[in-house]
Write an enzyme that holds these catalytic residues in place. Structure first.
Site, short mmCIF file in Angstrom:
data_model
loop_
_atom_site.label_atom_id
_atom_site.label_comp_id
_atom_site.label_asym_id
_atom_site.label_seq_id
_atom_site.Cartn_x
_atom_site.Cartn_y
_atom_site.Cartn_z
N SER A 43 0.81 -1.22 0.00
CA SER A 43 0.00 0.00 0.00
C SER A 43 0.84 1.27 0.00
O SER A 43 0.39 2.32 -0.47
CB SER A 43 -0.93 0.01 1.22
OG SER A 43 -0.18 -0.12 2.42
N GLY A 81 -1.99 -4.25 1.14
CA GLY A 81 -2.09 -5.46 1.94
C GLY A 81 -1.12 -6.55 1.55
O GLY A 81 -1.07 -7.60 2.20
N ASN A 109 3.94 -5.34 5.66
CA ASN A 109 2.81 -6.16 6.13
C ASN A 109 3.28 -7.46 6.77
O ASN A 109 2.59 -8.02 7.63
CB ASN A 109 1.86 -6.44 4.97
CG ASN A 109 1.09 -5.20 4.56
OD1 ASN A 109 0.49 -4.52 5.38
ND2 ASN A 109 1.12 -4.88 3.27
N ASP A 190 -4.74 6.71 10.36
CA ASP A 190 -4.33 5.40 10.87
C ASP A 190 -2.91 5.42 11.44
O ASP A 190 -2.47 4.45 12.07
CB ASP A 190 -4.47 4.31 9.80
CG ASP A 190 -3.60 4.56 8.57
OD1 ASP A 190 -2.71 5.42 8.62
OD2 ASP A 190 -3.81 3.86 7.55
N HIS A 193 -0.07 5.03 7.11
CA HIS A 193 0.08 5.39 5.71
C HIS A 193 0.33 6.89 5.55
O HIS A 193 -0.36 7.71 6.16
CB HIS A 193 -1.16 4.98 4.91
CG HIS A 193 -1.39 3.51 4.88
ND1 HIS A 193 -2.20 2.87 5.78
CD2 HIS A 193 -0.88 2.56 4.05
CE1 HIS A 193 -2.21 1.56 5.51
NE2 HIS A 193 -1.41 1.35 4.47
#
Length: 225
Positions: A43, A81, A109, A190, A193
């Protein structure tokens, strides 16, 4: 009666014709000397929650053009992801025959899911091995494990990138989120990011390494001709 241009003008136009004849092929070569960099990642590469011109690949291509690399295209091969296993599984079609060089940005991830660092190391090594077999230079973008996973996990995970870069002779950017991680103003809600501004910081800092990647790719192209 003699017709024609005065001698000085004849010499001028003769010199101009010579200059144009020499410079035209060079200009044509430059215009046709395109290069494609594929950014294989998650991402952070894909541009999660960002506008069409705000993601990493878009901003990087714009920065490269501003730096004089007008014929370089940066392809977004990021999948939100994705883990190192996912990147390996789609490698052959994600990095197509048009690629001249590759930025590998995978592993974030893996760490967030506490995947065994040995598996991440194995996957990234296989990705690099396959890319090198195709004659593609690689810029490896490193990642750091979250501190809550403990010292042992962190040491095992964090060492993957410098170890792989050294053993395989890769260009290394040690930490993809350098200057952005932990900076609230540069990250989405979040906290993971980057915002468009955060991506701008990443691009500014990684740009010299990307220029090294371009130089290596051009050397390989020249050697292959």
């Amino acid at each position: 009666m003699r017709y024609g241009l005065p001698a000085p003008l004849c010499k001028f136009f003769a010199s101009l014709a010579l200059i144009l004849s020499l410079s035209a092929p060079a200009a044509a070569d430059a215009a046709g000397d395109g290069m494609t960099i594929v950014a294989l990642g998650d991402s952070l590469t894909a541009g999660y929650m960002l506008g069409p011109d705000e993601g990493f690949t878009n901003q990087l291509e714009k920065a490269l053009k501003a730096a004089g690399h007008e014929n370089v295209t940066v392809v977004n091969a990021g999948v939100s992801g994705d883990t190192s296993s996912g990147g390996l599984a789609r490698l052959d079609w994600a990095v197509g025959p048009e690629a001249d060089a590759v930025i590998v940005e995978l592993g974030a991830n893996d760490a967030l899911r506490a995947i065994d660092p040995d598996l991440t190391r194995k996957n990234l090594t296989e990705i690099v091995t396959r890319l090198k077999a195709r004659g593609l230079p690689v810029l490896l973008a490193g990642m750091l494990a979250p501190p809550n996973l403990g010292r042992d996990y962190g040491e095992n995970f964090n060492s993957i990138y410098p170890d792989l870069a050294e053993s395989e002779g890769l260009i290394l950017y040690p930490f993809f989120l350098d200057g952005v991680a932990g900076e609230r103003a540069l990250n989405l809600a979040d906290g993971i990011h980057p915002t468009a501004e955060g991506v701008g910081v990443i691009v500014e800092r990684i740009l010299p390494k990307v220029e090294l990647l371009i130089a290596e790719a051009r050397e390989r192209k020249t050697a292959g001709n």
